[in-house]
Design a protein around this motif. Structure first.
Motif, PDB file in Angstrom:
ATOM      1  N   GLY A 128      10.706   8.099   8.417  1.00  0.00           N
ATOM      2  CA  GLY A 128      10.487   8.702   7.302  1.00  0.00           C
ATOM      3  C   GLY A 128      10.730  10.273   7.006  1.00  0.00           C
ATOM      4  N   TYR A 129      10.849  11.055   8.135  1.00  0.00           N
ATOM      5  CA  TYR A 129      11.004  12.306   8.246  1.00  0.00           C
ATOM      6  C   TYR A 129      12.354  12.723   9.240  1.00  0.00           C
ATOM      7  CZ  TYR A 129       6.291  12.513   6.153  1.00  0.00           C
ATOM      8  OH  TYR A 129       5.489  12.218   5.360  1.00  0.00           O
ATOM      9  N   SER A 130      13.379  11.739   9.086  1.00  0.00           N
ATOM     10  CA  SER A 130      14.383  12.367   9.941  1.00  0.00           C
ATOM     11  C   SER A 130      15.168  13.519   9.588  1.00  0.00           C
ATOM     12  CB  SER A 130      15.532  11.085   9.864  1.00  0.00           C
ATOM     13  OG  SER A 130      15.875  10.791   8.682  1.00  0.00           O
ATOM     14  N   ASP A 131      14.752  13.874   8.256  1.00  0.00           N
ATOM     15  CA  ASP A 131      15.720  15.120   7.856  1.00  0.00           C
ATOM     16  C   ASP A 131      14.660  16.492   8.312  1.00  0.00           C
ATOM     17  OD1 ASP A 131      17.812  14.054   6.778  1.00  0.00           O
ATOM     18  OD2 ASP A 131      16.700  14.004   4.610  1.00  0.00           O
ATOM     19  N   ASN A 132      13.615  15.927   9.054  1.00  0.00           N
ATOM     20  CA  ASN A 132      12.642  17.195   9.259  1.00  0.00           C
ATOM     21  C   ASN A 132      12.754  17.376  10.728  1.00  0.00           C
ATOM     22  OD1 ASN A 132      12.073  17.639   6.495  1.00  0.00           O
ATOM     23  ND2 ASN A 132       9.883  17.369   6.795  1.00  0.00           N
ATOM     24  N   VAL A 133      13.854  17.138  11.536  1.00  0.00           N
ATOM     25  CA  VAL A 133      13.725  17.464  12.871  1.00  0.00           C
ATOM     26  C   VAL A 133      14.239  18.818  13.291  1.00  0.00           C
ATOM     27  CG1 VAL A 133      15.077  16.534  15.017  1.00  0.00           C
ATOM     28  CG2 VAL A 133      13.979  14.812  13.447  1.00  0.00           C
ATOM     29  N   PHE A 134      13.493  19.564  14.110  1.00  0.00           N
ATOM     30  CA  PHE A 134      13.978  20.818  14.134  1.00  0.00           C
ATOM     31  C   PHE A 134      13.954  21.005  15.756  1.00  0.00           C
ATOM     32  CE2 PHE A 134      12.172  21.185  10.016  1.00  0.00           C
ATOM     33  CZ  PHE A 134      12.909  22.293   9.403  1.00  0.00           C
ATOM     34  N   ILE A 135      15.083  21.708  15.972  1.00  0.00           N
ATOM     35  CA  ILE A 135      15.231  22.065  17.590  1.00  0.00           C
ATOM     36  C   ILE A 135      15.125  23.549  17.816  1.00  0.00           C
ATOM     37  CG2 ILE A 135      18.010  22.473  17.040  1.00  0.00           C
ATOM     38  CD1 ILE A 135      18.341  21.345  19.845  1.00  0.00           C
ATOM     39  N   SER A 136      14.485  23.701  18.999  1.00  0.00           N
ATOM     40  CA  SER A 136      14.494  25.280  19.210  1.00  0.00           C
ATOM     41  C   SER A 136      15.664  25.972  19.423  1.00  0.00           C
ATOM     42  CB  SER A 136      13.479  25.205  20.616  1.00  0.00           C
ATOM     43  OG  SER A 136      13.465  26.700  21.204  1.00  0.00           O
ATOM     44  N   VAL A 178       9.511  16.958  15.378  1.00  0.00           N
ATOM     45  CA  VAL A 178       9.380  16.382  13.747  1.00  0.00           C
ATOM     46  C   VAL A 178       8.291  17.005  12.978  1.00  0.00           C
ATOM     47  CG1 VAL A 178       8.121  14.112  14.572  1.00  0.00           C
ATOM     48  CG2 VAL A 178       9.717  14.642  12.467  1.00  0.00           C
ATOM     49  N   ALA A 179       8.752  17.381  11.868  1.00  0.00           N
ATOM     50  CA  ALA A 179       7.601  17.976  11.046  1.00  0.00           C
ATOM     51  C   ALA A 179       7.366  17.241   9.878  1.00  0.00           C
ATOM     52  CB  ALA A 179       8.113  19.503  10.685  1.00  0.00           C
TER      53      ALA A 179
END
Length: 373
Positions: A128-136, A178-179
């Motif tokens: 549901g939140y694949s667009d909200n994956v953030f990488i350092s 994931v956020a």
């Protein structure tokens, strides 16, 4: 959240876990709750598992006693959750309503399946939140404290300061998260704040993505030399499309494969440059004399470069080493990083030399020291 719950029911056998998360997340709009949670309920996997621990704690008590004996105030007091009593009450009511709905649905069996494993829960959340994956950005050789949305490298963010995944500044940040929430403050519009986050592994992502990295001509040449680019391509023969041309590196495929390939190629671009701070002015000129005198003084105090060294390490993961060469009356410099960043470091040293040649007075490293009597 509905897509994540559906994925949990259909694919990952953690329907109950996601229903619990949906219940409490539905009444939360701020991560301030995490500062009120006792340490024993906080999870190293992040905010989602911490919230699940809270729900499981309350539900385990609720299910162990009769409805007539259930006292929310007493339960919260025993669990040391009195400070979030106002959150637990509405969350529990939402859970009861969802439980009733699923008990008369086609998913009544799946809705009671518990995993308790963060990997399964995270994969359901990614549905549901694949667009909200953030990488350092540290993983991408950039600033430590920033994160970038993986499918949009221009979308920068910082972790909510209340998140359980926040680390002290001297510790390495969590590589990939994931956020649930991504929002912008009115004070700072250039970067977002990501809230309600969980740490994930690269190989948990299975959605498609595309990455386009800008390179310099020197970096493109460097990757093509010594089979660096070809060797990385051989590692992923069927799972990714890779194209290196016109100072651009394009990667298309499944997210986990694309990310691993990108990080591998970024490491392949790391190179080293060594040089000396040299006086290239014509002898018998004022600039030559000034620079010669000042370089001798600078060679005795390489610590003046520490702020520069720290800045480049923090901002671009470029490692700079400055050693004094007293015999040559100069400094030996070693720079490790991407060619494009090394060129900028070299330019900064050249600018320093230009300034040094015009400097009439440079404080001696021993100036101000008291001489013993």
């Amino acid at each position: 959240m509905s897509l994540s719950v559906l994925a949990a029911l259909r694919e990952y056998d953690c329907g109950h876990d996601l229903i619990c998360l949906s219940s409490i997340l539905g009444v939360l709009n701020s991560a301030a709750i995490f500062s009120l949670i006792p340490p024993n309920l906080k999870s190293s996997d992040g905010d989602f598992m911490t919230l699940l621990n809270i729900m499981n704690k309350i539900l385990s008590v609720k299910e162990s006693i009769s409805a007539s004996q259930f006292d929310m105030n007493r339960i919260c007091e025993v669990a040391n959750l009195t400070q979030i009593r106002h959150i637990i009450g509405p969350a529990l009511r939402r859970y009861i309503n969802l439980e009733k709905s699923f008990n008369v649905s086609d998913y009544r069996v799946q809705a009671h399946k518990k995993s308790g494993q963060w990997e399964s829960i995270a994969k359901a959340l990614l549905a549901g939140y694949s667009d909200n994956v953030f990488i350092s950005m540290r993983e991408l050789q950039e600033k430590n404290l920033l994160y970038a949305r993986y499918n949009d490298k221009e979308d920068l963010a910082v972790l909510d300061i209340k998140s359980t995944l926040t680390r002290p500044i001297k510790q390495e940040p969590v590589p990939l998260v994931v956020a649930r929430d991504v929002f912008y403050s009115t004070a700072v519009r250039s970067r977002a704040i990501i809230s309600f986050v969980g740490e994930i592994e690269f190989d948990w992502m299975n959605h498609s993505t595309k990455r386009d990295l800008s390179l310099t001509a020197e970096e493109e040449t460097y990757l093509n030399s010594n089979n660096r680019y070809d060797n990385v391509r051989k590692l992923y023969p069927n799972n990714i499309q890779m194209l290196l041309s016109n100072k651009s590196l394009k990667l298309t495929g499944r997210s986990d494969v694309v990310l691993n390939a990108e990080l591998k190629l970024r490491k392949e671009m790391i190179t080293e440059l060594t040089f000396k701070l040299e006086n290239r002015y014509s002898p018998n000129t004022t600039q030559y004399k000034n620079l010669a005198d000042n370089l001798e003084k600078v060679s005795k105090m390489p610590n003046i470069f520490h702020p520069m060294i720290w800045r480049w390490e923090a901002d671009k993961k470029v490692k700079i080493t400055v050693d004094n060469n007293t015999s040559a009356k100069t400094c030996d410099i070693k720079v490790v990083g991407r060619p494009s960043e090394i060129a900028k470091v070299k330019q900064e040293f050249d600018s320093f030399l230009s300034w040094l040649s015009d400097c009439i007075v440079l404080r001696d490293p021993d100036a101000g020291k008291k001489i013993g009597i």
